[in-house]
Design a protein around this motif. Structure first.
Motif, short mmCIF file in Angstrom:
data_model
loop_
_atom_site.label_atom_id
_atom_site.label_comp_id
_atom_site.label_asym_id
_atom_site.label_seq_id
_atom_site.Cartn_x
_atom_site.Cartn_y
_atom_site.Cartn_z
N ASP A 160 -5.57 2.52 7.96
CA ASP A 160 -4.41 3.39 7.84
C ASP A 160 -4.77 4.85 8.12
O ASP A 160 -3.93 5.64 8.55
CB ASP A 160 -3.80 3.24 6.44
CG ASP A 160 -2.45 3.89 6.31
OD1 ASP A 160 -1.64 3.77 7.26
OD2 ASP A 160 -2.18 4.51 5.26
N ARG A 161 -6.01 5.22 7.88
CA ARG A 161 -6.47 6.59 8.10
C ARG A 161 -7.10 6.76 9.48
O ARG A 161 -7.67 7.81 9.79
CB ARG A 161 -7.46 6.98 7.00
CG ARG A 161 -6.72 7.21 5.68
CD ARG A 161 -7.62 7.07 4.49
NE ARG A 161 -6.92 7.31 3.25
CZ ARG A 161 -6.23 6.40 2.57
NH1 ARG A 161 -6.13 5.16 3.03
NH2 ARG A 161 -5.63 6.71 1.46
N PHE A 164 -12.53 9.71 2.62
CA PHE A 164 -11.97 8.94 3.74
C PHE A 164 -11.78 9.85 4.96
O PHE A 164 -12.04 9.44 6.09
CB PHE A 164 -10.61 8.33 3.37
CG PHE A 164 -10.67 6.94 2.82
CD1 PHE A 164 -11.04 5.86 3.62
CD2 PHE A 164 -10.32 6.67 1.51
CE1 PHE A 164 -11.07 4.57 3.13
CE2 PHE A 164 -10.35 5.38 1.00
CZ PHE A 164 -10.72 4.33 1.81
N GLU A 202 -9.77 10.52 -1.18
CA GLU A 202 -9.05 10.80 0.06
C GLU A 202 -9.87 11.73 0.95
O GLU A 202 -9.95 11.53 2.16
CB GLU A 202 -7.68 11.40 -0.23
CG GLU A 202 -6.83 11.57 1.00
CD GLU A 202 -6.60 10.28 1.77
OE1 GLU A 202 -6.54 10.34 3.02
OE2 GLU A 202 -6.50 9.21 1.15
N ARG A 218 0.86 -1.17 0.00
CA ARG A 218 0.00 0.00 0.00
C ARG A 218 0.90 1.22 0.00
O ARG A 218 1.99 1.20 0.53
CB ARG A 218 -0.94 0.02 1.19
CG ARG A 218 -0.20 0.12 2.50
CD ARG A 218 -1.12 0.58 3.62
NE ARG A 218 -0.40 0.70 4.85
CZ ARG A 218 0.37 1.73 5.17
NH1 ARG A 218 0.53 2.72 4.34
NH2 ARG A 218 1.00 1.78 6.31
N ARG A 219 0.40 2.24 -0.62
CA ARG A 219 1.16 3.48 -0.60
C ARG A 219 0.77 4.25 0.65
O ARG A 219 -0.35 4.08 1.18
CB ARG A 219 0.89 4.29 -1.86
CG ARG A 219 -0.54 4.74 -1.97
CD ARG A 219 -0.76 5.57 -3.21
NE ARG A 219 -2.14 6.02 -3.18
CZ ARG A 219 -2.88 6.17 -4.21
NH1 ARG A 219 -2.40 5.95 -5.40
NH2 ARG A 219 -4.12 6.58 -4.10
N LEU A 226 -8.13 -4.59 0.26
CA LEU A 226 -7.34 -3.37 0.40
C LEU A 226 -8.12 -2.19 0.99
O LEU A 226 -7.56 -1.44 1.80
CB LEU A 226 -6.74 -2.98 -0.96
CG LEU A 226 -5.74 -1.83 -0.96
CD1 LEU A 226 -4.55 -2.14 -0.07
CD2 LEU A 226 -5.28 -1.53 -2.38
N PRO A 227 -9.41 -2.01 0.68
CA PRO A 227 -10.12 -0.89 1.31
C PRO A 227 -10.11 -0.93 2.84
O PRO A 227 -10.10 0.11 3.48
CB PRO A 227 -11.54 -1.01 0.75
CG PRO A 227 -11.35 -1.67 -0.57
CD PRO A 227 -10.24 -2.67 -0.34
N GLU A 272 -6.81 0.48 3.84
CA GLU A 272 -6.80 1.93 3.59
C GLU A 272 -7.56 2.67 4.69
O GLU A 272 -7.13 3.72 5.15
CB GLU A 272 -7.39 2.23 2.22
CG GLU A 272 -6.49 1.77 1.09
CD GLU A 272 -7.10 1.94 -0.28
OE1 GLU A 272 -8.35 1.89 -0.41
OE2 GLU A 272 -6.33 2.14 -1.23
N ALA A 273 -8.69 2.15 5.10
CA ALA A 273 -9.48 2.79 6.16
C ALA A 273 -8.74 2.74 7.50
O ALA A 273 -8.67 3.75 8.21
CB ALA A 273 -10.85 2.12 6.28
N ALA A 322 -0.81 6.90 2.96
CA ALA A 322 -2.05 7.66 2.76
C ALA A 322 -1.73 9.12 2.53
O ALA A 322 -1.04 9.74 3.33
CB ALA A 322 -2.95 7.51 3.98
N ASP A 342 -8.49 10.21 -7.06
CA ASP A 342 -7.83 9.92 -5.78
C ASP A 342 -7.99 11.02 -4.75
O ASP A 342 -8.23 10.74 -3.58
CB ASP A 342 -6.35 9.63 -5.99
CG ASP A 342 -6.10 8.28 -6.65
OD1 ASP A 342 -7.03 7.45 -6.70
OD2 ASP A 342 -4.96 8.05 -7.12
#
Length: 166
Positions: free
Chosen positions: A147-148, A123, A120, A28-29, A140-141, A144-145, A31, A116
Motif C-alpha cells: 500500500d505504501r 515504512f 509509518e 486495512r485502514r 497484513l504487513p 501495508e508495505a 496509510a 504508529d
C-alpha cells in the motif's frame, strides 16, 4: 479466517468441509502520511542516513524467520541495513547472536514496539520490505508495505501469495 489459504489449512487439519466457511478478508485502514520531520527523526534515531534500508515488521518468533534476513544481509553490500520491528520474544536472542556471529550486528537495527507514527516513518524511509514468514493467518504487513509502494520480498506460502498477488 482471513484468507482462503488459512481456511483450507485449518479445515484440512481438522477434517472440516471448507465449503461450509466464508472467508472474510481483513480490512486495512488507509496509510497515514509521515511528514518529513518524522522521517528525518527515524533516519537519525535508527542511524539510517546514506543507507539502503530493508524493513521487516513482525514479532520476533521462529516462524517469522527473521534469521533468514540476517543471514542474507551478510551477502549484501555494506550500505544495506536491516530494520527488524516487532515485539522481542526469546527468538530475539538467537537473531542477535546470529547477527554477531556473521559480523553484521552493526547493520541490523533491532527495534521493539513503536508507536504508529514512528512505524509509518520507518515504512516511508525504507527502500524495500521483507517478510520471510513460514506461516501466517493473513500477512497484513505485506499489504501495508504494498500500500505504501514498497517493493516486497516475501515467502512463497499460500497465504502470502493470496494477499500479495504476483
Amino acid at each position: 479466517s482471513g484468507t482462503a489459504a488459512a481456511r483450507d489449512e485449518v479445515c484440512g487439519t481438522l477434517g472440516l468441509d471448507p465449503t461450509r466457511f466464508i472467508v472474510a478478508h481483513h480490512g486495512r485502514r488507509p496509510a497515514p502520511r509521515a511528514d518529513q520531520a518524522e522521517m528525518a527523526r527515524a533516519r537519525t534515531k535508527y542511524r539510517l542516513h546514506d543507507r539502503r534500508t530493508v524493513l521487516c515488521v513482525g514479532a520476533k518468533r521462529p516462524h517469522k524467520n527473521q534469521a533468514l534476513l540476517v543471514g542474507a544481509l551478510a551477502q549484501l553490500p555494506d550500505d544495506v541495513v536491516l530494520v527488524l520491528v516487532g515485539h522481542p520474544e526469546p527468538y530475539d536472542v538467537q537473531i542477535r547472536s546470529l547477527a554477531a556471529g556473521l559480523a553484521v550486528d552493526d547493520r541490523v537495527r533491532f527495534v521493539d514496539y513503536v508507536p504508529d507514527d514512528e512505524l509509518e516513518a520507518l515504512f516511508r524511509v525504507a527502500d524495500a520490505f521483507a517478510f520471510p514468514s513460514l506461516g501466517e493467518g493473513f500477512g497484513l504487513p505485506v499489504i501495508e508495505a504494498l500500500d505504501r509502494g514498497l517493493p516486497v520480498a516475501c515467502s512463497s506460502i499460500p497465504v502470502l501469495c493470496e494477499v500479495g498477488g504476483d
